[in-house]
Scaffold this active site. Structure first.
Site, PDB file in Angstrom:
ATOM      1  N   ASP A 307       0.851  -1.188   0.000  1.00 21.61           N
ATOM      2  CA  ASP A 307       0.000   0.000   0.000  1.00 21.61           C
ATOM      3  C   ASP A 307       0.891   1.242   0.000  1.00 21.61           C
ATOM      4  O   ASP A 307       1.864   1.315   0.753  1.00 21.61           O
ATOM      5  CB  ASP A 307      -0.907  -0.005   1.241  1.00 21.61           C
ATOM      6  N   ASN A 315      -2.596  12.742  -3.926  1.00 21.24           N
ATOM      7  CA  ASN A 315      -3.733  13.185  -4.736  1.00 21.24           C
ATOM      8  C   ASN A 315      -4.093  14.640  -4.457  1.00 21.24           C
ATOM      9  O   ASN A 315      -4.388  15.414  -5.380  1.00 21.24           O
ATOM     10  CB  ASN A 315      -4.957  12.297  -4.456  1.00 21.24           C
ATOM     11  N   ASP A 324      -2.407   9.105 -10.398  1.00 23.19           N
ATOM     12  CA  ASP A 324      -2.310   8.027 -11.386  1.00 23.19           C
ATOM     13  C   ASP A 324      -0.854   7.772 -11.781  1.00 23.19           C
ATOM     14  O   ASP A 324      -0.419   6.626 -11.918  1.00 23.19           O
ATOM     15  CB  ASP A 324      -3.116   8.392 -12.635  1.00 23.19           C
ATOM     16  N   GLU A 350      -4.870   2.248  -4.143  1.00 21.72           N
ATOM     17  CA  GLU A 350      -3.410   2.358  -4.111  1.00 21.72           C
ATOM     18  C   GLU A 350      -2.761   1.094  -3.573  1.00 21.72           C
ATOM     19  O   GLU A 350      -1.603   1.095  -3.144  1.00 21.72           O
ATOM     20  CB  GLU A 350      -2.986   3.562  -3.260  1.00 21.72           C
TER      21      GLU A 350
END
Length: 442
Positions: A307, A315, A324, A350
């Site tokens: 993770d 973000n 992304d 993620e």
């Protein structure tokens, strides 16, 4: 509708004395008036079935051809006349049994009537209906071939009367209608299937029937065989072989292209569009397969869940396009650190998953540590930002299911997050036994 038109034309011929309407082919056999009525009723029964009309009316219409056929067969077997041969019109042409339909016509009417009644009964009778309709279709095809090749024995009796050419065509149409009126069952289901078998059936069956018949009918003509029937037979066989080979070659290419498209579609359905690695669907399938393989062989199997730490901040700071890009970067780095035997997938969001076959928990933890270290020492492009990951490792045991193994790996990942992130934790198989694995790269 074609059968209804033929039947009405024949009845009009009998009513007004129009010979071509009764024979279709000049000098050929007449279709009897009771045959025309029975065929019209059979076609109406099919039309009612197609439009989901009243069941009682469908059965009534299907009973007419059954009655006419069965009674005529009874007349032939017993030598009696029950008065149905000239029920509608008097026959002044046929000397023996005037107005009586041929044996083959009576048998086919009986079969098609029973088939239509079976299609309106319980589903378990559908197989019987299919067999009856198929038998009727084959016998009518024999009759048509008999006319095309000039072989009377194929379409009737030399002693009494024969099946008319347009009677054979009508039976063929009725048989096909009965076979395909319900596309979800029987031959129709196989014929319209989207599988390779369905493609083969749709391409080969119609042409396998039509091509040899038409070629044979053409080559028996004196102008094409120079009066030599053996030459006609040879030409018919060779042209049929060439036509079938060409069809098989074309079908083979079509099926190969279809298989490639199906494989590509299957591949695309299991790939993550963003990171270009396998997705959750592929992961679920492979984990189940690897657990079964591990149980059979007794070899170890471990699972790693990765993770990205503080991904929400990425973000928020760089937008979703930046997020992304971060996912793609992590997938690229992690993928380059793994052996080809490892299964690396995007688990969701993620989070990533690695199935490590033939690896104990400590060996898998070493793999996870190697991936973690590679990502930590490779700054991500925007402002040389350092991304880190946390990893949880669990080893499969004898009674594990995919869900239980993922659950333990997820608990280990939660432990890594709680203990400060940017680290690898493993969860042993024992109850609530958690330990920190300090692994070095291998």
């Amino acid at each position: 509708m074609g059968v209804i038109v033929i039947g009405l034309a024949v009845l009009a011929g009998w009513a007004f004395g129009i010979e071509p309407f009764m024979t279709v082919l000049a000098g050929s056999i007449r279709m009897k008036s009771n045959t025309a009525v029975a065929l019209i009723c059979a076609a109406v029964a099919l039309l009612i079935d197609w439009r989901h009309g009243a069941m009682w009316l469908r059965r009534l219409m299907a009973g007419v051809p059954l009655l006419f056929g069965a009674v005529t067969l009874f007349e032939y077997l017993t030598g009696m006349s029950v008065g149905i041969d000239q029920l509608f019109f008097l026959d002044h042409v046929q000397k023996i049994y005037p107005g009586r339909m041929a044996h083959l016509t009576a048998a086919n009417l009986t079969a098609i009537g029973l088939a239509l009644l079976c299609t309106s009964a319980r589903p378990r009778w559908m197989a019987t209906a299919q067999v009856l309709a198929l038998g009727c279709g084959l016998s009518s095809l024999f009759a048509i071939v008999g006319y095309l090749f000039g072989v009377p024995v194929l379409y009737g009796s030399v002693n009494y009367t024969s099946m008319a050419f347009h009677t054979g065509v009508s039976f063929l149409l009725l048989s096909l209608g009965t076979l395909f009126i319900h596309p979800e069952v029987g031959l129709a289901a196989q014929f319209w299937s989207l599988s390779s078998g369905g493609v083969v059936a749709r391409r080969l069956i119609p042409l396998a029937i039509v091509v040899p018949i038409l070629l044979g009918a053409a080559f028996v003509q004196p102008g094409l065989n120079f009066g030599e029937m053996r030459l006609a037979l040879a030409l018919s066989v060779m042209t049929s072989v060439i036509a079938i080979l060409a069809l098989i070659t074309s079908l083979s290419k079509s099926l190969s292209a279809s298989d490639r498209q199906r494989r590509d579609a299957e591949h695309n359905s299991t790939m993550d569009d963003l990171t270009h690695i396998p997705n959750r669907r592929y992961f679920d399938r492979r984990l189940d397969e690897e657990l079964n393989r591990s149980a059979r062989s007794g070899s170890p199997l471990s699972l790693i869940l990765l993770d990205i730490d503080h991904f929400k901040e990425v973000n928020d700071r760089y937008g979703h396009q930046g997020g992304d890009a971060a996912l793609q970067w992590v997938a690229s780095i992690a993928g380059s650190m793994l052996r080809s035997s490892s299964v690396f997938c995007r688990y969701g969001g993620e989070e990533f998953a690695i199935i490590v076959a033939d690896a104990t928990m400590s060996q898998a933890a070493a793999v996870a540590e190697r991936v973690r270290a590679a990502i930590a020492r490779s700054p991500w492009a925007p402002e040389n930002l350092s991304l880190t990951i946390s990893a949880g490792v669990a080893e499969g045991c004898t009674n594990d299911t995919p869900r239980s193994l993922v659950s333990r790996a997820d608990q280990a990942l939660y432990l890594a997050k709680r203990n400060g992130r940017d680290r690898v934790e493993s969860l042993a198989n024992g109850p609530r036994e958690i330990k920190l694995v300090l692994a070095t790269a291998i």
